[in-house]
Scaffold this motif. Structure first.
Motif, PDB file in Angstrom:
ATOM      1  N   GLU A  55       0.791  -1.225   0.000  1.00 60.08           N
ATOM      2  CA  GLU A  55       0.000   0.000   0.000  1.00 60.08           C
ATOM      3  C   GLU A  55       0.832   1.289   0.000  1.00 60.08           C
ATOM      4  OE1 GLU A  55      -0.245  -2.452   2.235  1.00 60.08           O
ATOM      5  OE2 GLU A  55      -0.559  -1.719   4.282  1.00 60.08           O
ATOM      6  N   ASN A  56       2.147   1.160   0.234  1.00 58.60           N
ATOM      7  CA  ASN A  56       2.962   2.372   0.141  1.00 58.60           C
ATOM      8  C   ASN A  56       3.238   2.772  -1.306  1.00 58.60           C
ATOM      9  OD1 ASN A  56       4.522  -0.096   0.448  1.00 58.60           O
ATOM     10  ND2 ASN A  56       6.329   1.180   0.273  1.00 58.60           N
ATOM     11  N   GLY A  57       2.752   1.982  -2.286  1.00 63.54           N
ATOM     12  CA  GLY A  57       2.796   2.486  -3.655  1.00 63.54           C
ATOM     13  C   GLY A  57       3.468   1.616  -4.690  1.00 63.54           C
ATOM     14  N   LEU A  58       3.255   0.299  -4.608  1.00 61.91           N
ATOM     15  CA  LEU A  58       3.883  -0.617  -5.573  1.00 61.91           C
ATOM     16  C   LEU A  58       2.951  -1.789  -5.865  1.00 61.91           C
ATOM     17  CD1 LEU A  58       6.216  -2.091  -7.085  1.00 61.91           C
ATOM     18  CD2 LEU A  58       7.143  -2.714  -4.846  1.00 61.91           C
ATOM     19  N   GLU A  71      17.731  -1.612  -2.243  1.00 62.27           N
ATOM     20  CA  GLU A  71      17.638  -0.248  -2.758  1.00 62.27           C
ATOM     21  C   GLU A  71      16.928   0.584  -1.692  1.00 62.27           C
ATOM     22  OE1 GLU A  71      17.186   0.695  -6.720  1.00 62.27           O
ATOM     23  OE2 GLU A  71      16.858  -1.365  -7.370  1.00 62.27           O
ATOM     24  N   PRO A  72      17.552   1.707  -1.289  1.00 61.80           N
ATOM     25  CA  PRO A  72      17.014   2.453  -0.132  1.00 61.80           C
ATOM     26  C   PRO A  72      15.596   2.976  -0.316  1.00 61.80           C
ATOM     27  CG  PRO A  72      18.971   3.543  -1.056  1.00 61.80           C
ATOM     28  CD  PRO A  72      18.827   2.238  -1.773  1.00 61.80           C
ATOM     29  N   GLU A  73      15.173   3.184  -1.559  1.00 63.03           N
ATOM     30  CA  GLU A  73      13.830   3.745  -1.750  1.00 63.03           C
ATOM     31  C   GLU A  73      12.827   2.717  -2.287  1.00 63.03           C
ATOM     32  OE1 GLU A  73      14.461   8.439  -1.839  1.00 63.03           O
ATOM     33  OE2 GLU A  73      14.536   7.565  -3.861  1.00 63.03           O
ATOM     34  N   LEU A  74      13.159   1.438  -2.119  1.00 66.19           N
ATOM     35  CA  LEU A  74      12.251   0.382  -2.593  1.00 66.19           C
ATOM     36  C   LEU A  74      11.898  -0.509  -1.409  1.00 66.19           C
ATOM     37  CD1 LEU A  74      10.776  -0.919  -4.912  1.00 66.19           C
ATOM     38  CD2 LEU A  74      12.879  -2.074  -5.578  1.00 66.19           C
ATOM     39  N   ILE A  75      10.748  -0.180  -0.766  1.00 62.59           N
ATOM     40  CA  ILE A  75      10.359  -0.890   0.460  1.00 62.59           C
ATOM     41  C   ILE A  75       8.889  -1.302   0.388  1.00 62.59           C
ATOM     42  CG2 ILE A  75      12.046   0.300   1.917  1.00 62.59           C
ATOM     43  CD1 ILE A  75       9.603   2.011   2.978  1.00 62.59           C
ATOM     44  N   ASN A  76       8.514  -2.186   1.332  1.00 63.07           N
ATOM     45  CA  ASN A  76       7.107  -2.581   1.427  1.00 63.07           C
ATOM     46  C   ASN A  76       6.435  -1.845   2.593  1.00 63.07           C
ATOM     47  OD1 ASN A  76       7.912  -3.874   3.767  1.00 63.07           O
ATOM     48  ND2 ASN A  76       7.675  -5.939   2.965  1.00 63.07           N
ATOM     49  N   ALA A  77       5.174  -2.219   2.842  1.00 63.81           N
ATOM     50  CA  ALA A  77       4.414  -1.523   3.887  1.00 63.81           C
ATOM     51  C   ALA A  77       5.000  -1.734   5.274  1.00 63.81           C
ATOM     52  CB  ALA A  77       2.959  -1.981   3.853  1.00 63.81           C
ATOM     53  N   LYS A  79       8.066  -1.523   5.738  1.00 58.50           N
ATOM     54  CA  LYS A  79       9.295  -0.721   5.623  1.00 58.50           C
ATOM     55  C   LYS A  79      10.536  -1.592   5.481  1.00 58.50           C
ATOM     56  CE  LYS A  79       7.066   3.160   7.889  1.00 58.50           C
ATOM     57  NZ  LYS A  79       5.974   2.646   8.708  1.00 58.50           N
ATOM     58  N   PHE A  90       4.730   1.879 -10.004  1.00 60.91           N
ATOM     59  CA  PHE A  90       4.743   2.720  -8.802  1.00 60.91           C
ATOM     60  C   PHE A  90       3.616   3.744  -8.904  1.00 60.91           C
ATOM     61  CE2 PHE A  90       9.381   1.719  -9.257  1.00 60.91           C
ATOM     62  CZ  PHE A  90       9.498   0.950  -8.113  1.00 60.91           C
ATOM     63  N   PHE A  91       3.060   4.150  -7.756  1.00 60.53           N
ATOM     64  CA  PHE A  91       1.973   5.134  -7.755  1.00 60.53           C
ATOM     65  C   PHE A  91       1.910   5.797  -6.388  1.00 60.53           C
ATOM     66  CE2 PHE A  91       0.768   0.669  -7.843  1.00 60.53           C
ATOM     67  CZ  PHE A  91       0.384   0.465  -6.548  1.00 60.53           C
ATOM     68  N   HIS A  92       1.139   6.912  -6.323  1.00 63.65           N
ATOM     69  CA  HIS A  92       1.041   7.615  -5.045  1.00 63.65           C
ATOM     70  C   HIS A  92      -0.059   7.011  -4.173  1.00 63.65           C
ATOM     71  CE1 HIS A  92      -2.528   9.679  -6.460  1.00 63.65           C
ATOM     72  NE2 HIS A  92      -1.874  10.262  -7.458  1.00 63.65           N
TER      73      HIS A  92
ATOM     74  N   PHE B  27       7.161   7.927   3.695  1.00 64.36           N
ATOM     75  CA  PHE B  27       6.570   6.744   4.325  1.00 64.36           C
ATOM     76  C   PHE B  27       7.737   6.112   5.063  1.00 64.36           C
ATOM     77  CE2 PHE B  27       5.552   2.226   4.405  1.00 64.36           C
ATOM     78  CZ  PHE B  27       4.242   2.234   4.839  1.00 64.36           C
ATOM     79  N   VAL B  30      11.526   6.703   3.688  1.00 63.07           N
ATOM     80  CA  VAL B  30      11.556   6.756   2.229  1.00 63.07           C
ATOM     81  C   VAL B  30      10.700   7.927   1.732  1.00 63.07           C
ATOM     82  CG1 VAL B  30      10.991   5.521   0.114  1.00 63.07           C
ATOM     83  CG2 VAL B  30      12.072   4.318   2.010  1.00 63.07           C
ATOM     84  N   GLN B 103      -4.675   5.143   7.108  1.00 61.19           N
ATOM     85  CA  GLN B 103      -3.740   5.573   6.069  1.00 61.19           C
ATOM     86  C   GLN B 103      -4.423   6.006   4.762  1.00 61.19           C
ATOM     87  OE1 GLN B 103      -0.601   2.735   5.949  1.00 61.19           O
ATOM     88  NE2 GLN B 103       0.206   3.482   4.016  1.00 61.19           N
ATOM     89  N   HIS B 171      11.192   8.764  -7.315  1.00 61.37           N
ATOM     90  CA  HIS B 171      11.954   7.527  -7.471  1.00 61.37           C
ATOM     91  C   HIS B 171      11.310   6.408  -6.655  1.00 61.37           C
ATOM     92  CE1 HIS B 171      15.693   4.984  -6.658  1.00 61.37           C
ATOM     93  NE2 HIS B 171      15.512   4.921  -7.958  1.00 61.37           N
ATOM     94  N   GLN B 172      10.914   5.339  -7.339  1.00 58.29           N
ATOM     95  CA  GLN B 172      10.385   4.130  -6.697  1.00 58.29           C
ATOM     96  C   GLN B 172       9.294   4.461  -5.662  1.00 58.29           C
ATOM     97  OE1 GLN B 172      14.199   2.450  -5.535  1.00 58.29           O
ATOM     98  NE2 GLN B 172      14.215   1.148  -7.340  1.00 58.29           N
ATOM     99  N   THR B 173       9.385   3.838  -4.474  1.00 56.75           N
ATOM    100  CA  THR B 173       8.302   4.039  -3.493  1.00 56.75           C
ATOM    101  C   THR B 173       8.468   5.321  -2.675  1.00 56.75           C
ATOM    102  OG1 THR B 173       9.410   2.607  -1.881  1.00 56.75           O
ATOM    103  CG2 THR B 173       7.745   1.583  -3.278  1.00 56.75           C
ATOM    104  N   ARG B 175       7.658   8.092  -3.785  1.00 57.35           N
ATOM    105  CA  ARG B 175       6.583   8.991  -4.238  1.00 57.35           C
ATOM    106  C   ARG B 175       5.524   9.166  -3.144  1.00 57.35           C
ATOM    107  NH1 ARG B 175       3.568   7.878  -9.941  1.00 57.35           N
ATOM    108  NH2 ARG B 175       5.720   7.359 -10.394  1.00 57.35           N
ATOM    109  N   ASN B 176       5.106   8.066  -2.586  1.00 57.96           N
ATOM    110  CA  ASN B 176       4.035   7.932  -1.571  1.00 57.96           C
ATOM    111  C   ASN B 176       3.068   9.126  -1.421  1.00 57.96           C
ATOM    112  OD1 ASN B 176       5.553   9.317   0.761  1.00 57.96           O
ATOM    113  ND2 ASN B 176       6.899   7.571   0.404  1.00 57.96           N
ATOM    114  N   PRO B 179       2.889  13.661  -4.089  1.00 58.25           N
ATOM    115  CA  PRO B 179       2.050  14.348  -5.076  1.00 58.25           C
ATOM    116  C   PRO B 179       0.754  14.908  -4.484  1.00 58.25           C
ATOM    117  CG  PRO B 179       2.858  12.251  -5.937  1.00 58.25           C
ATOM    118  CD  PRO B 179       3.189  12.279  -4.474  1.00 58.25           C
ATOM    119  N   GLN B 224      20.527   9.656   4.332  1.00 62.58           N
ATOM    120  CA  GLN B 224      19.601   8.552   4.538  1.00 62.58           C
ATOM    121  C   GLN B 224      19.426   8.401   6.036  1.00 62.58           C
ATOM    122  OE1 GLN B 224      21.107   5.369   1.894  1.00 62.58           O
ATOM    123  NE2 GLN B 224      19.676   4.113   3.072  1.00 62.58           N
TER     124      GLN B 224
END
Lengths: 220, 236
Positions: A55-58, A71-77, A79, A90-92, B27, B30, B103, B171-173, B175-176, B179, B224
């Protein structure tokens, strides 16, 4: 008979996850909660493909990366670092929760503190003084996803039943859970309350009843 | 000529005054605009209402802003994490107010704020303590709870690329929430990993159109949080 010669009874965490995975239809869009539900992704039955939503956007989440490849910016809900599969997007957050509340996610597998005989779920707060309440996306998921599975140990660490007549903890959602996978059994939530669907190896109906806080209809 | 770029994070946040409502992207760590938050700590702005999914980690970034006593109220969905200790201590001591929001409702309230929709009905939280005292309505046989929009004086977000017009990519997640927050704040302040020429971002790839952005500062190598925490660092 010594304890050593007894056969192990019940399902392990991995076996509970594998059992739940068997009940997810081919081609499903699936959201997995934090904890044991995360293990479901490791046990996709042969010949089936699921698409995982976090749900964080993937959409199109893959398994955890090898050590050193995070990858530091590729995580799941939860974290934790994850990967993506070919065809991922990817989405908001508003789009992500439109997928959830709009009924586009087919199955969600969550953990539980308590589940009631009417399918009420409590999994976000004990409501005790000093507890820090933290809900995240759980209330959105149970409100918007058609099929809600729960994977949980049958009792708490101190032996209290988690399958109860009525939840004593604050609710996440009312009448939302359809099936529960525990270390002892698979239990359905029906209009007539809990119904045993399947017993784990070596477990008796009597044992499941004894460790449940509400009546269970027998296996059909 | 329109040019929304600004030289430093300190200048970028200088317009934020005491008592402001500030949306902060991210989030967990990130997408967190850590350099902008640290500039806000340096500036000492107080009595803030902060809107973020979480409450920060360790003693850097958002957690440091909270720990420095600059946040009077937190609006978030998940104020717990393995590295979050600052918020729980202040909350238990009654020194910070918490508005807990599911959320998806948090995201939609922010989106509604940016889209000029003062309230909406959602099934989320019906029958739970988080719906108590709120207006409910039956629509097509189901019960929904009314939730108000959420707007802010400022949004602080991190993006990947920005141009001088304010067009952003992520970049990747990371974005959360960014926007949505860019749309819902009166003034949106962005830290970008790179600022590029107008036209360098393919219009097909713009995620946040520049109309939603006011100030941009380039932070080419953002810190980071988890690395700072692993090094035992705190801010200031």
């Amino acid at each position: 008979m010594s304890a050593d010669s007894r056969k192990p009874t019940g399902w392990s965490r991995e076996q509970m996850a594998a059992r739940a995975a068997r009940d997810i239809p081919e081609g499903s869009y699936v959201n997995l909660g934090i904890g044991i539900p995360e293990l479901v992704a490791r046990f996709v039955p042969e010949g089936r493909e699921f698409i995982y939503h976090t749900e964080n956007g993937l959409l199109g989440m893959g398994p955890p990366p090898a050590a050193g490849e995070e990858e530091p910016e590729l995580i799941n809900a939860g974290k934790k670092p994850v990967t993506i599969v070919p065809g991922a997007s990817f989405f908001h957050h508003a789009d992500s929760f439109a997928m959830i509340r709009g009924g586009h996610i087919d199955v969600c597998v969550l953990g539980a503190m308590q589940v009631s005989a009417e399918g009420d779920l409590a999994n976000w707060s004990t409501g005790r003084p000093g507890a820090i309440p933290a809900v995240g996306g759980a209330m959105d998921l149970v409100a918007g996803v058609e099929t809600i599975f729960v994977i949980t140990q049958h009792t708490t660490k101190t032996g209290e039943p988690k399958l109860v007549e009525r939840c004593s903890f604050p609710l996440t959602g009312k009448g939302v859970v359809s099936r529960i996978f525990t270390d002892l059994a698979v239990v359905d939530v029906t209009p007539a309350g809990f119904r045993l669907s399947e017993l784990a190896p070596g477990v008796t109906e009597a044992e499941v009843r004894e460790k449940s806080g509400a009546p269970l209809q027998p296996i059909r | 000529m329109i040019d929304k770029t600004i030289d430093s994070a300190a200048q970028a946040v200088s317009c934020i005054g005491d008592g402001a409502v500030v949306m902060i992207g991210g989030f967990g760590e990130v997408g967190s605009p850590v350099e902008l938050i640290h500039a806000l700590i340096d500036q000492g702005t107080r009595d803030l209402t902060a809107i973020n999914n979480n409450t920060g980690n360790g003693e850097v970034g958002l957690a440091a802003l909270i720990g420095n006593g600059q946040v009077a109220k937190m609006i978030c969905s998940y104020p717990r994490s393995s590295h979050s200790k600052v918020f729980p201590e202040l909350y238990r001591a009654g020194e910070i107010e918490l508005e807990l929001v599911p959320q998806g409702t948090l995201a939609e309230r922010i989106r509604a704020g940016g889209a000029g929709i003062p309230a909406f009905f959602t099934p989320t939280a019906v029958g739970t303590p988080l719906a108590e005292g709120k207006e409910v309505r039956e629509l097509e046989g189901r019960t929904y709870v009314m939730e108000p929009w959420l707007k802010a004086d400022f949004a602080l977000v991190k993006c990947d690329s920005a141009d001088r017009m304010g067009n952003l990519t992520y970049h990747q997640t990371a974005r959360n929430f960014a926007p949505l927050m860019c749309m819902a704040a009166a003034t949106t302040i962005v830290q970008a990993c790179r600022v590029v020429e107008a036209g360098a971002i393919d219009p097909e790839h713009v995620v946040t159109p520049g109309i939603f952005v006011d100030r941009i500062v380039e932070v080419a190598e953002p810190v980071q949080e988890s690395r700072l925490i692993a090094e035992g660092r705190s801010y200031p």
